[in-house]
Write a protein that holds these residues in place. Structure first.
Motif, PDB file in Angstrom:
ATOM      1  N   LEU A 113      34.195  61.624  22.379  1.00 37.30           N
ATOM      2  CA  LEU A 113      34.130  62.476  23.560  1.00 37.30           C
ATOM      3  C   LEU A 113      33.991  63.932  23.154  1.00 37.30           C
ATOM      4  O   LEU A 113      34.524  64.348  22.117  1.00 37.30           O
ATOM      5  CB  LEU A 113      35.404  62.317  24.417  1.00 37.30           C
ATOM      6  N   GLU A 117      33.543  66.337  29.851  1.00 36.68           N
ATOM      7  CA  GLU A 117      32.943  65.054  30.166  1.00 36.68           C
ATOM      8  C   GLU A 117      32.964  64.816  31.679  1.00 36.68           C
ATOM      9  O   GLU A 117      33.743  65.444  32.416  1.00 36.68           O
ATOM     10  CB  GLU A 117      33.701  63.915  29.460  1.00 36.68           C
ATOM     11  N   LEU A 202      34.705  56.483  32.217  1.00 32.58           N
ATOM     12  CA  LEU A 202      34.090  57.560  31.432  1.00 32.58           C
ATOM     13  C   LEU A 202      33.221  56.887  30.383  1.00 32.58           C
ATOM     14  O   LEU A 202      33.723  56.390  29.377  1.00 32.58           O
ATOM     15  CB  LEU A 202      35.165  58.437  30.786  1.00 32.58           C
ATOM     16  N   TYR A 242      29.719  66.545  27.041  1.00 38.12           N
ATOM     17  CA  TYR A 242      29.082  65.493  27.817  1.00 38.12           C
ATOM     18  C   TYR A 242      28.344  64.487  26.922  1.00 38.12           C
ATOM     19  O   TYR A 242      27.142  64.259  27.056  1.00 38.12           O
ATOM     20  CB  TYR A 242      28.124  66.092  28.854  1.00 38.12           C
ATOM     21  N   THR A 243      29.094  63.917  26.025  1.00 40.08           N
ATOM     22  CA  THR A 243      28.527  62.925  25.111  1.00 40.08           C
ATOM     23  C   THR A 243      28.271  61.594  25.816  1.00 40.08           C
ATOM     24  O   THR A 243      27.429  60.807  25.377  1.00 40.08           O
ATOM     25  CB  THR A 243      29.476  62.684  23.925  1.00 40.08           C
ATOM     26  N   GLN A 244      29.017  61.327  26.900  1.00 41.70           N
ATOM     27  CA  GLN A 244      28.882  60.061  27.623  1.00 41.70           C
ATOM     28  C   GLN A 244      27.986  60.251  28.858  1.00 41.70           C
ATOM     29  O   GLN A 244      27.999  61.309  29.492  1.00 41.70           O
ATOM     30  CB  GLN A 244      30.260  59.545  28.052  1.00 41.70           C
TER      31      GLN A 244
END
Length: 264
Positions: A113, A117, A202, A242-244
């Protein structure tokens, strides 16, 4: 050999005494007064002979006593030798020290993460921006107009959840898990806040976690994710954001009713 020398010496001394007495007797045969002296000296000689005989007997018996003691010592030594050869020495059991396994550094099953996010609420069919904060224990969300009530004998709360940059307000209800007190530096009294448990998503994470209800209207992010949520499932890389992927609302699913901020 030593005992024989002692006996010979004693005989020579006795012979000398007898000779002296004999000569003295011959010289005074006419003197009857000396007769008593001769008798007394003879008695003394007999006494000396008896003492010498006792000493000789004692000395002759000593080798026999020493021989018996030597035999007893030899017997005890043999018994000790037999005991040492037949007795087995019990070996001490080895001490086993348990080794605590080291923590695994396998991160392959954990989600990465970033410091920011998107959090998805399925019941509300909407995403909220969140700040990932490893310094906070419990997560928190922006809750306003909090009202406590009772349902089925248990404490519940209803509140409004809203975006920071959106006028939509989402009414929510949840059971109270517990209450906590928070003391702020600029407040004299501790603030009581309710803690609720809500399901969120998430990325690939789909779980239920606890949130502290707090007015975060002045904060940039309406939701803060703490260590309770992150534990065992995620790793934070503060260099990323905002990796997901941001989840999209289901087209055929009925959207929840929301109100505008400031609406009665």
């Amino acid at each position: 050999m030593k005992n024989t020398n002692i006996l010979q010496t004693s005989k020579i001394a006795i012979a000398g005494v007898l000779s002296l007495v004999f000569l003295n007797g011959c010289a005074t045969t006419q003197n009857e007064a000396n007769t008593a002296i001769v008798v007394q000296q003879q008695a003394q000689i007999e006494t000396i002979l008896q003492q010498q005989q006792q000493i000789l007997t004692t000395l002759q018996s000593q080798p026999d006593k020493f021989s018996e003691q030597d035999k007893a010592i030899a017997k005890l030594t043999a018994q000790l030798d037999d005991l040492s050869t037949t007795t087995q020495v019990k070996k001490a059991a080895p001490i086993v020290i348990p080794v605590t396994p080291q923590a695994s550094n396998d991160y392959t099953h954990k989600v990465i993460l970033g410091q920011e996010e998107w959090v998805w609420f399925e019941a509300l069919q909407t995403n909220f921006k969140s700040r990932v904060d490893t310094g906070a224990t419990t997560s928190s969300l922006n809750a306003t107009e909090i009202v406590k009530f009772e349902r089925d004998g248990k404490d519940w709360v209803k509140f409004n959840l809203s975006h920071k940059d959106n006028s939509a307000v989402f009414p929510m209800e949840a059971a109270v898990v517990r209450t906590i007190k928070i003391r702020q530096t600029n407040a004299a009294d501790a603030l009581r806040r309710y803690v609720v448990s809500l399901p969120i998503e998430l990325g690939d994470i789909n779980t239920e976690t606890e949130f502290t209800l707090a007015d975060r209207s002045r904060m940039i992010f309406p939701i803060l994710l703490g260590r309770t949520f992150l534990k065992d499932i995620a790793i934070v890389d503060v260099a990323q954001e905002y990796t997901q992927p941001k989840k999209q609302a289901t087209a055929n699913k009925k959207q929840p009713t929301s109100t505008k901020k400031g609406a009665n």
